[in-house]
Write a protein that holds these residues in place. Structure first.
Motif, PDB file in Angstrom:
ATOM      1  N   PRO A 160       0.833  -1.208   0.000  1.00  0.00           N
ATOM      2  CA  PRO A 160       0.000   0.000   0.000  1.00  0.00           C
ATOM      3  C   PRO A 160       0.867   1.257   0.000  1.00  0.00           C
ATOM      4  N   SER A 161       0.474   2.219  -0.796  1.00  0.00           N
ATOM      5  CA  SER A 161       1.228   3.476  -0.878  1.00  0.00           C
ATOM      6  C   SER A 161       0.978   4.313   0.376  1.00  0.00           C
ATOM      7  N   LEU A 162       2.056   4.861   0.933  1.00  0.00           N
ATOM      8  CA  LEU A 162       1.910   5.734   2.097  1.00  0.00           C
ATOM      9  C   LEU A 162       1.325   7.088   1.714  1.00  0.00           C
ATOM     10  N   GLY A 163       1.374   7.425   0.432  1.00  0.00           N
ATOM     11  CA  GLY A 163       0.738   8.633  -0.038  1.00  0.00           C
ATOM     12  C   GLY A 163       1.330   9.910   0.524  1.00  0.00           C
ATOM     13  N   ARG A 164       0.447  10.840   0.881  1.00  0.00           N
ATOM     14  CA  ARG A 164       0.867  12.186   1.251  1.00  0.00           C
ATOM     15  C   ARG A 164       1.775  12.238   2.475  1.00  0.00           C
ATOM     16  N   VAL A 165       1.600  11.314   3.400  1.00  0.00           N
ATOM     17  CA  VAL A 165       2.439  11.356   4.599  1.00  0.00           C
ATOM     18  C   VAL A 165       3.912  11.206   4.228  1.00  0.00           C
ATOM     19  N   ASN A 166       4.201  10.438   3.181  1.00  0.00           N
ATOM     20  CA  ASN A 166       5.575  10.325   2.689  1.00  0.00           C
ATOM     21  C   ASN A 166       5.927  11.490   1.777  1.00  0.00           C
ATOM     22  N   GLY A 167       4.947  11.960   1.005  1.00  0.00           N
ATOM     23  CA  GLY A 167       5.189  13.079   0.114  1.00  0.00           C
ATOM     24  C   GLY A 167       5.634  14.335   0.840  1.00  0.00           C
ATOM     25  N   VAL A 168       5.062  14.577   2.021  1.00  0.00           N
ATOM     26  CA  VAL A 168       5.452  15.746   2.814  1.00  0.00           C
ATOM     27  C   VAL A 168       6.918  15.649   3.217  1.00  0.00           C
TER      28      VAL A 168
ATOM     29  N   ALA B  56       5.389  30.086   1.845  1.00  0.00           N
ATOM     30  CA  ALA B  56       4.580  29.795   3.032  1.00  0.00           C
ATOM     31  C   ALA B  56       3.965  28.404   2.986  1.00  0.00           C
ATOM     32  N   HIS B  57       3.714  27.896   1.773  1.00  0.00           N
ATOM     33  CA  HIS B  57       3.105  26.576   1.658  1.00  0.00           C
ATOM     34  C   HIS B  57       3.990  25.492   2.266  1.00  0.00           C
ATOM     35  N   LEU B  58       5.303  25.710   2.262  1.00  0.00           N
ATOM     36  CA  LEU B  58       6.220  24.746   2.879  1.00  0.00           C
ATOM     37  C   LEU B  58       6.291  24.941   4.392  1.00  0.00           C
ATOM     38  N   ARG B  59       6.294  26.169   4.812  1.00  0.00           N
ATOM     39  CA  ARG B  59       6.390  26.444   6.258  1.00  0.00           C
ATOM     40  C   ARG B  59       5.155  25.962   7.007  1.00  0.00           C
ATOM     41  N   PHE B  60       4.017  26.009   6.351  1.00  0.00           N
ATOM     42  CA  PHE B  60       2.768  25.663   7.023  1.00  0.00           C
ATOM     43  C   PHE B  60       2.122  24.405   6.435  1.00  0.00           C
ATOM     44  N   VAL B  61       2.925  23.562   5.830  1.00  0.00           N
ATOM     45  CA  VAL B  61       2.385  22.358   5.211  1.00  0.00           C
ATOM     46  C   VAL B  61       1.712  21.468   6.258  1.00  0.00           C
ATOM     47  N   LYS B  62       0.599  20.909   5.878  1.00  0.00           N
ATOM     48  CA  LYS B  62      -0.172  20.046   6.772  1.00  0.00           C
ATOM     49  C   LYS B  62       0.532  18.711   6.955  1.00  0.00           C
ATOM     50  N   THR B  63       0.597  18.244   8.179  1.00  0.00           N
ATOM     51  CA  THR B  63       1.174  16.943   8.485  1.00  0.00           C
ATOM     52  C   THR B  63       0.201  16.171   9.369  1.00  0.00           C
ATOM     53  N   GLY B  64       0.504  14.921   9.676  1.00  0.00           N
ATOM     54  CA  GLY B  64      -0.342  14.158  10.588  1.00  0.00           C
ATOM     55  C   GLY B  64      -0.712  12.799  10.041  1.00  0.00           C
ATOM     56  N   ASP B  65      -1.180  11.937  10.946  1.00  0.00           N
ATOM     57  CA  ASP B  65      -1.514  10.561  10.571  1.00  0.00           C
ATOM     58  C   ASP B  65      -2.672  10.484   9.587  1.00  0.00           C
ATOM     59  N   GLU B  66      -3.514  11.532   9.533  1.00  0.00           N
ATOM     60  CA  GLU B  66      -4.639  11.485   8.597  1.00  0.00           C
ATOM     61  C   GLU B  66      -4.179  11.511   7.143  1.00  0.00           C
TER      62      GLU B  66
END
Length: 426
Positions: A301-309, A332-342
């Motif tokens: 399964p691809s980890l998707g965005r959590v790895n992309g960040v 700013a998009h890099l400084r405030f990029v969304k992270t998290g298990d979701e």
């Protein structure tokens, strides 16, 4: 037999008549009647509401037509690959809305990701299914050296520019004089910081200044390709003409969609919940969601965005990197990029413009048809990893059919001048 007063009989007849009329009305409800709130939603989806392209501060030549022409030359040039047989257009085919119709891309080797369209992608702040690049130009770099795609090296590409008089002139016009790469000891043709041990060793043997010289040329190649890709934009479809008809009460334009397509549109913005993610003029929120798509055959399964960040923040070619034309304050998009298990197994929401013509679907081409996609969301299975954000839709067979018919109304030729779609090397 009991007798009833005449008034009672009349009232009963009226009730029966009204009931029949109401039932008939429900069954034949005019699908063309939209509330004021629904009209506002429809207007927000119209291609006419698409704003001007956002500036890319990280790319100083993003809107330079000379750079776009240089980028078009590079986009179709098969020399930019390990065997001189693969170009960007190998997978991003103009006649197929810059997709390839394959389950996963086929370059130097069989790929692991479905080829997304390039049409309208300049509006997205993130590129790739997992968003691991934050600009069109940083995205363009990765396939050039990926062993599954072009499988070349940045030194090789810099030497192509250096040796080609036409390219060298384009480069000088846009970026200043092309560096002298004639010393093969300092600038070996095959060298790059990739997974190839041979290329890696050759790269490490170069001094840091020479590496920087090559990296600047490499990034400028990609910035020119990005300038070209920014020109690839969708045009108005039958769906957009219909919205004009709704807004302006134009009976002729209202005929752009038939009754079943209109009922499919009602499902799209209502019961089917498509608009939750597929909103705005490009029918995408350009965000990342886990929708419980099964992994591709023989793939984890691809980890998707959590790895992309993680990848984008470490990318030396991101907005804050040394090869970006932006000031750090403009990232700013890099400084405030969304992270998290979701974000586990969350993938980018694709545009639905021309969706009927860009099968197969999902990040690894797991679903072959629109019918399969709609059935997937109708069932909303549990996610293999992470959490499926979607809920079962409980659409009937007829509703699923109508939704499919509506999605076919989103196709239209590109608004891009046809000269930009032609391979200049043929």
């Amino acid at each position: 037999m009991p007798k009833y007063p005449r008034n009672t009989c009349f009232a009963t007849a009226v009730i029966i008549f009204v009931s029949i009329l109401t039932l008939w009305s429900c069954q034949n409800n005019n699908p063309y009647d939209w509330s004021a709130d629904e009209i506002k939603i429809l207007q927000s989806l119209s291609i006419r509401e698409l704003p001007p392209l956002p500036n890319d501060r990280s790319n100083a030549v993003a809107d330079n037509l000379s750079a776009a022409e240089f980028g078009r030359q590079l986009f179709f040039d098969e020399r930019f690959s390990y065997n001189s047989k693969i170009s960007c257009a190998t997978c991003h085919i103009p006649e197929q809305y810059f997709t390839d119709g394959l389950v996963t891309a086929a370059g130097a080797q069989a790929g692991i990701r479905n080829t997304p369209t390039l049409v309208g992608t300049a509006y997205s702040p993130w590129q790739f299914w997992d968003g691991r690049s934050d600009s069109l130009w940083s995205q363009a770099l990765a396939p050039l050296e990926n062993s599954l795609e072009h499988a070349g090296s940045r030194n090789q590409f810099a030497h192509i520019i250096f040796a080609d008089k036409n390219y060298r002139e384009y480069y000088a016009e846009l970026f200043g004089p092309m560096p002298d790469l004639s010393d093969m000891k300092r600038f070996p043709i095959m060298a790059a910081p990739t997974d190839s041990k041979e290329l890696q060793n050759a790269w490490q043997a170069m001094n840091s200044e020479d590496q920087k010289t090559v990296n600047i040329v490499f990034s400028n190649i990609a910035k020119s390709i990005a300038a070209y890709q920014r020109l690839l934009q969708p045009a108005a479809s039958r769906f957009d003409t219909y919205i004009e008809g709704v807004i302006n009460k134009d009976s002729e334009k209202l005929k752009s969609l038939n009754k079943n397509e209109v009922m499919g549109l009602r499902l799209f913005i209502g019961k089917a919940q498509c608009i939750n993610c597929h909103n705005g003029p490009l029918l995408t929120n350009n965000e990342f969601h886990n929708t419980g798509v099964l992994s591709a055959a023989r793939q984890l399964p691809s980890l998707g965005r959590v790895n992309g960040v993680r990848v984008v923040l470490a990318d030396p070619f991101n907005c804050q990197g040394n090869f970006s034309d932006a000031a750090s304050s403009q990232c700013a998009h890099l400084r405030f990029v969304k992270t998290g298990d979701e974000l586990i197994a969350a993938h980018k929401v694709p545009t639905l413009r021309n969706v009927a013509d860009t099968a197969p679907y999902m990040h690894a081409g797991q679903l072959s048809t629109l019918e399969e996609v709609i059935e997937h969301y109708n069932q909303a299975p549990l996610a293999m990893i992470g959490h499926n954000e979607a809920n079962p839709l409980e659409l009937s067979k007829k509703e699923r059919k109508r939704l499919t018919l509506f999605l076919h109304s989103l196709s239209a030729p590109l608004i891009t001048d046809s000269k930009w779609l032609i391979n200049p090397h043929k």
